[in-house]
Design a protein around this motif. Structure first.
Motif, short mmCIF file in Angstrom:
data_model
loop_
_atom_site.label_atom_id
_atom_site.label_comp_id
_atom_site.label_asym_id
_atom_site.label_seq_id
_atom_site.Cartn_x
_atom_site.Cartn_y
_atom_site.Cartn_z
N LYS A 119 37.58 -33.42 23.46
CA LYS A 119 38.47 -34.30 24.20
C LYS A 119 39.90 -33.99 23.81
N LYS A 120 40.71 -33.72 24.79
CA LYS A 120 42.13 -33.47 24.54
C LYS A 120 42.87 -34.79 24.46
N ALA A 121 44.00 -34.80 23.77
CA ALA A 121 44.81 -36.01 23.64
C ALA A 121 45.17 -36.51 25.04
N GLY A 122 44.98 -37.79 25.26
CA GLY A 122 45.33 -38.40 26.54
C GLY A 122 44.27 -38.28 27.62
N ALA A 123 43.24 -37.46 27.39
CA ALA A 123 42.18 -37.31 28.39
C ALA A 123 41.33 -38.58 28.41
N SER A 124 40.82 -38.90 29.59
CA SER A 124 40.02 -40.12 29.70
C SER A 124 38.57 -39.89 29.28
N ALA A 125 38.10 -38.66 29.38
CA ALA A 125 36.70 -38.38 29.03
C ALA A 125 36.61 -37.05 28.29
N ALA A 126 35.55 -36.94 27.50
CA ALA A 126 35.31 -35.70 26.76
C ALA A 126 34.57 -34.71 27.65
N LYS A 127 34.82 -33.44 27.43
CA LYS A 127 34.06 -32.38 28.09
C LYS A 127 32.83 -32.13 27.22
N ILE A 128 31.66 -32.13 27.85
CA ILE A 128 30.41 -31.97 27.12
C ILE A 128 29.75 -30.66 27.53
N THR A 129 29.39 -29.86 26.53
CA THR A 129 28.64 -28.63 26.80
C THR A 129 27.37 -28.66 25.97
N ARG A 130 26.31 -28.11 26.53
CA ARG A 130 25.02 -28.04 25.83
C ARG A 130 24.48 -26.63 25.94
N LYS A 131 23.80 -26.21 24.88
CA LYS A 131 23.15 -24.91 24.91
C LYS A 131 22.05 -24.87 23.87
N ARG A 132 21.29 -23.80 23.89
CA ARG A 132 20.24 -23.56 22.90
C ARG A 132 20.72 -22.45 21.98
N ILE A 133 20.33 -22.55 20.71
CA ILE A 133 20.73 -21.53 19.76
C ILE A 133 19.49 -20.89 19.14
N ASP A 134 19.63 -19.67 18.77
CA ASP A 134 18.57 -18.88 18.17
C ASP A 134 18.21 -19.45 16.79
N ARG A 135 16.93 -19.48 16.45
CA ARG A 135 16.46 -20.00 15.17
C ARG A 135 17.07 -19.23 14.00
N HIS A 136 17.23 -17.92 14.14
CA HIS A 136 17.81 -17.13 13.04
C HIS A 136 19.27 -17.51 12.80
N LYS A 137 20.02 -17.75 13.88
CA LYS A 137 21.41 -18.19 13.73
C LYS A 137 21.47 -19.58 13.08
N LEU A 138 20.52 -20.42 13.46
CA LEU A 138 20.47 -21.77 12.88
C LEU A 138 20.18 -21.69 11.37
N ILE A 139 19.26 -20.85 10.97
CA ILE A 139 18.94 -20.72 9.55
C ILE A 139 20.13 -20.12 8.78
N GLU A 140 20.83 -19.17 9.38
CA GLU A 140 22.03 -18.62 8.73
C GLU A 140 23.11 -19.70 8.58
N PHE A 141 23.22 -20.57 9.57
CA PHE A 141 24.16 -21.69 9.48
C PHE A 141 23.76 -22.63 8.34
N ILE A 142 22.47 -22.91 8.22
CA ILE A 142 21.98 -23.77 7.15
C ILE A 142 22.22 -23.10 5.79
N ARG A 143 22.09 -21.78 5.74
CA ARG A 143 22.40 -21.04 4.51
C ARG A 143 23.87 -21.27 4.11
N LEU A 144 24.77 -21.29 5.08
CA LEU A 144 26.18 -21.58 4.80
C LEU A 144 26.34 -23.00 4.24
N LEU A 145 25.62 -23.96 4.82
CA LEU A 145 25.68 -25.34 4.32
C LEU A 145 25.25 -25.40 2.86
N VAL A 146 24.19 -24.67 2.53
CA VAL A 146 23.70 -24.64 1.16
C VAL A 146 24.74 -23.99 0.24
N GLN A 147 25.29 -22.87 0.68
CA GLN A 147 26.30 -22.15 -0.11
C GLN A 147 27.51 -23.05 -0.41
N LEU A 148 27.91 -23.88 0.57
CA LEU A 148 29.09 -24.73 0.41
C LEU A 148 28.77 -26.10 -0.19
#
Length: 166
Positions: free
Chosen positions: A82-111
């Motif tokens: 949502k940009k400043a002053g906008a009345s509504a948020a722009k919503i996008t949805r998608k599916r992500i690959d399981r390997h990318k998700l696990i790599e993201f979780i690895r980052l969460l663990v690292q941090l």
């Protein structure tokens, strides 16, 4: 007056006695953040993501807008911007690959994304927080940073950047 004081003590004693049941999802002696840490590490080592996992980044501000990104264990991703002053948020949805998700979780663990490192204080005018909430198997952790301090902390900003790339 004495009767009220006794009643308050009884209520407090009951709350303390029932608190393990109220804190559903926490193992005895293990704080929620530690339970989340254990689950995230198990995901990385086991290469399996539970469907009930949710990771939410949120820096949405009522006046200035912002971003909310939610990643689900089943591979769904939802982003609201949502940009400043906008009345509504722009919503996008998608599916992500399981390997990318696990790599993201690895980052969460690292941090150590379950740990709150920023000390609490009163905000200065127009200052806002960016939040990260991780929920898995009945446990939940929440950490935050002051939005303007994210680049210097180099922690939550890395998480947001990776979530945007997913």
């Amino acid at each position: 007056m004495r009767q009220i004081a006794v009643s308050i003590r009884v209520i407090l004693a009951l709350l303390l006695a029932l608190s393990p049941g109220i804190c559903k999802g926490a193992e005895p002696g293990i704080p929620f953040a530690a339970a989340v840490e254990n689950e995230l590490k198990a995901i990385v080592t086991g290469n399996r993501v539970p469907a009930d996992l949710t990771i939410t980044y949120d820096d949405m501000h009522g006046l200035w807008g912002g971003t909310t990104i939610i990643v689900y264990g089943d591979g769904r991703l939802e982003r609201q911007t949502k940009k400043a002053g906008a009345s509504a948020a722009k919503i996008t949805r998608k599916r992500i690959d399981r390997h990318k998700l696990i790599e993201f979780i690895r980052l969460l663990v690292q941090l150590g994304a379950w740990d709150q490192l920023t000390p609490d204080r009163q905000p200065i005018p127009d200052e806002s927080r960016a939040n990260l909430t991780i929920s898995v198997k009945g446990s939940r952790s929440k950490m935050w940073e002051w939005f303007n301090e994210m680049p210097g902390n180099n922690r939550l900003i890395q998480i947001k950047a990776r979530m945007v790339k997913l």
